[in-house]
Each structure stands twice: as C-alpha cells, then as structure tokens.
Design an enzyme around this catalytic site. Structure first.
Site, PDB file in Angstrom:
ATOM      1  N   LYS A  35       0.848  -1.201   0.000  1.00 12.76           N
ATOM      2  CA  LYS A  35       0.000   0.000   0.000  1.00 12.76           C
ATOM      3  C   LYS A  35       0.883   1.250   0.000  1.00 12.76           C
ATOM      4  CE  LYS A  35      -0.444  -0.264   4.998  1.00 12.76           C
ATOM      5  NZ  LYS A  35      -1.235  -0.861   6.078  1.00 12.76           N
ATOM      6  N   TYR A 264      16.185  29.547   9.304  1.00 13.67           N
ATOM      7  CA  TYR A 264      14.947  30.269   9.593  1.00 13.67           C
ATOM      8  C   TYR A 264      14.678  30.325  11.086  1.00 13.67           C
ATOM      9  CZ  TYR A 264      13.357  30.300   4.738  1.00 13.67           C
ATOM     10  OH  TYR A 264      13.221  30.531   3.404  1.00 13.67           O
TER      11      TYR A 264
END
Ligand SMILES: *Cc1c(COP(=O)(O)O)cnc(C)c1O
Length: 375
Positions: A35, A264
């Site tokens: 999956k 950042y």
C-alpha cells in the site's frame, strides 16, 4: 549537473527481507503489503523483487491495476475492501480479493449477479476499533455473506493493535478464536510486528504459533527493512536490510562565529565558532521538517547532526565532527540521510526516532521530485 539528491532502492535488500518474512511465516502464505505505493518505494520498482510473494495486499484500486498491468496474475487483496458499489465491477474485472469490514459492503455484494465472483476476507474488530465487525456482529455478518450468491470463499481476518508493544496479541487472539473457531475458511492475522515477534524462529516459541500465523501473513514494513516497533535496534536484530537509501551532497559551507544563528527563525545558535554545511535536502524531498537539531546524518562517512530548522530545499549540518575525523567536508561531499551508501549506514529508524516518528512515515513521504535509482 542536476541537483545532487538521489534515492536508491535495493532489490537485493527487498528479496532478502521477503525471505526473512517467509522463514518466519513457516507454512503460511505471504501477502507482500505494498500500500501507499509500496511504502514510498514505488510499486513498479519493488515488483521484480517482491513478485516472489504469494500475493500483494494494498488498498488503492489504481495500484491494483498497476500490478495487473505489470503482469501479476496472482492474488491481490484490497485491505480496506470496496469504497463504493462500482468497485465491485473492478474487483470482477481485475480478479481482486477484498476485505469486508462494514455492513454496507455486504449490502453492495448482495446486489451483484455474477455467481461466486467475489473472494472476501471478513474482518473482525478484535479491539483496535478501527475497521471490522465487532465480536457481537461477526458471525451474523459471516452468515449473511454465505447466503449471497456473488460471494465465493470467505476468509477470516483481523489486525492487531498492539503487536509491536508490551501488551502483545493475546487478548485480540482470544477474541479472534472465539469468533472464527469452527467456521470454515482461511485465516489471516499477522502484520510485520506479529510475524517477527511470534512467528517461526522467535523466542520464546509460542505453542500456538501456527494459529497465530494462520494461512496468510501480511508483512509490510519489514519488507522495506525498517522496524515495525520503532525501536531502533530491531531492524538489525531481525536481520533486515534497508531497501531505501537517500543520499545527497553538500552544496554550501559557512563558517559561523560563537553566538551566530543558523537558518529560519534563528533556530540554532552556535556555542562556539564552527563550520556549517548546507545539504541539498529539505521537506519538499520528504525529509521531515520537524527533524530537530541533533538528528543524525552522515557527511563524508562521518556521523554528525542536523543544526537549525529544516527548510524546503536545504538542511544545515554540523561539519566539525567531520573535519575532526580528518575528512574534507566541502562542497560536493556526500551526505547519507538514511539507508546505506558505500561503507556507511544510518538506520531510517534512528532518524525517525530523533524526529518522534516511525520509519514508515519517512519512507512513505519520499517526494516525487527525488530521482530514484533501482539497484
Ligand atoms: C498496513 C497493514 C499491514 C502491514 O503492516 P506492517 O506493520 O507494515 O507490517 C498488515 N495488515 C493490514 C490490514 C494493514 O493495513
């Protein structure tokens, strides 16, 4: 030159891990769970190695179609079954076996004409309370299915909520036994954690190992070489090999002074003068943005750490341990994010643990923009 990030998928590792699943499964047949596009590895890419399984389990009908287009003629199981009435026609066309976990799915089946066209796995909710019929509903659901002309063989299935933890599988197993015992049909219970912890070769051996293994086991994560428990040493303990490796390179180097900030939000502040490398790796590649300062990474063969915030396309790393080990650590130096590269190894579980998640999430998140090479 293109951006230097690269994922590799090792077919040898996949084959090896499938063989490990087979050894643990004993006489039970093996569904290779593919999956989520084979846990991020790519169904087309893993298929040549995993076609040695007895069947494929997944939940997206388009992925089932992909497997048929690749030439897979064997069993395919839809783990969540049909999402709508239309899907039954797809199951007939592609010969897909499907899970039945809800009364609505039985209602849809009752409306089909084609005799015995549907091979189903009736799912018991044995305590996870996600999908499946509760113990009070299970036998009645089985009886209803049996009376539907479109339904052929009915197998019995459940999914363990705590196979990877201290609680184990005993209470779920007891519920499963009390519902399914005496009913005809195949059985399927085990995910990777249950297969590795309670299958053949596990210690202490369980007297009821054959009942736990049933007729079909459903390993997923172990095929890709990561731990189902999230406990770092487990993949090595169970002799699994990483199927996915992610490597990139240093594209910039900064010398920062004590007190300087990196990235950042000034998310990291240097305690002393140090060199910081910038690797071509970011959250748009699937690397977790929440990887904290200290997350392990290997630069030029030397284990070091991430510093500061992960940004979209870049991550900053501490080059001092690399320099201290006598390596260059310059633009172009190789960076191993997880997996194996030449002599270096860094478990995806280790990276995941530092980020407070599991290897599952990291591998599934590998972004489309990352070029993938199959070895
Ligand atoms: C995903 C899944 C598996 C495989 O689980 P792993 O922990 O990856 O081995 C097995 N069974 C069901 C129903 C699943 O959804």
């Amino acid at each position: 030159m293109s951006r230097p990030i690269q994922a590799t998928i090792s077919l040898d590792a996949l084959r090896h891990n499938l063989a490990r699943a087979r050894a643990a499964a004993g006489r039970a047949r093996v569904w290779a769970v593919v999956k989520a596009n084979a846990y991020g590895h790519g169904i087309e890419r893993v298929f040549p190695a995993l076609r040695g399984a007895d069947g494929f389990a997944l939940l997206d009908l388009a992925e089932a179609e992909t497997l048929r287009a690749l030439g897979w003629g064997g069993p395919i199981l839809l783990l969540e079954g049909c999402f709508g009435l239309d899907d039954l026609a797809t199951c007939e066309r592609l010969n897909l076996w499907h899970v039945v976990h809800d009364p609505m799915q039985i209602h849809w089946l009752a409306s089909r004409r084609k005799a015995r066209a549907h091979r189903v796995f009736l799912k018991l909710n044995s305590g996870m309370n996600r999908l499946g019929f509760t113990p009070g509903q299970y036998r009645a659901a089985w009886q209803r299915l049996r009376e539907i002309p479109a339904v052929g063989a009915i197998s019995h299935m459940t999914h363990f909520a705590t196979a990877d933890g201290a609680q184990g599988i005993d209470s779920a197993l007891e519920v499963f036994g009390s519902e399914a015992d005496g009913l005809p049909g195949e059985r399927s219970l085990c995910n990777s954690a249950a297969l590795l912890r309670y299958g053949h070769g596990s210690l202490p051996a369980r007297a009821d190992a054959d009942a736990v293994l049933g007729d079909w086991v459903r390993p997923g994560i172990m095929l890709y070489g990561a731990s189902p428990t999230g406990t770092v040493p487990d993949a090595g303990h169970w002799q699994l090999r990483p199927a996915m490796s992610l490597v990139t390179r240093i594209i910039g180097v900064q010398s920062v002074a004590a007190g300087d900030a990196v990235g950042y939000g000034a998310g990291f502040r240097a305690e002393r003068a140090m060199r910081v490398g910038v690797a071509a790796l970011g959250y748009a590649d699937g690397y977790p943005r929440h990887a904290p300062t200290g997350t392990p990474i290997v630069v030029d063969g030397v284990r070091t750490r991430i510093v500061g915030r992960v940004s979209m396309d870049m991550v900053t790393v501490d080059l001092d341990p690399v320099r201290a080990a006598g390596r260059a650590a310059e633009v172009g130096s190789p960076v191993l994010c997880w997996g194996r590269h030449q002599q270096d190894e860094l478990g995806i579980d280790e990276v995941a643990e530092a980020c407070g998640t599991l290897g599952y999430e990291l591998m599934c998140a590998l972004a489309r923009r990352v070029p993938v090479q199959v070895l």
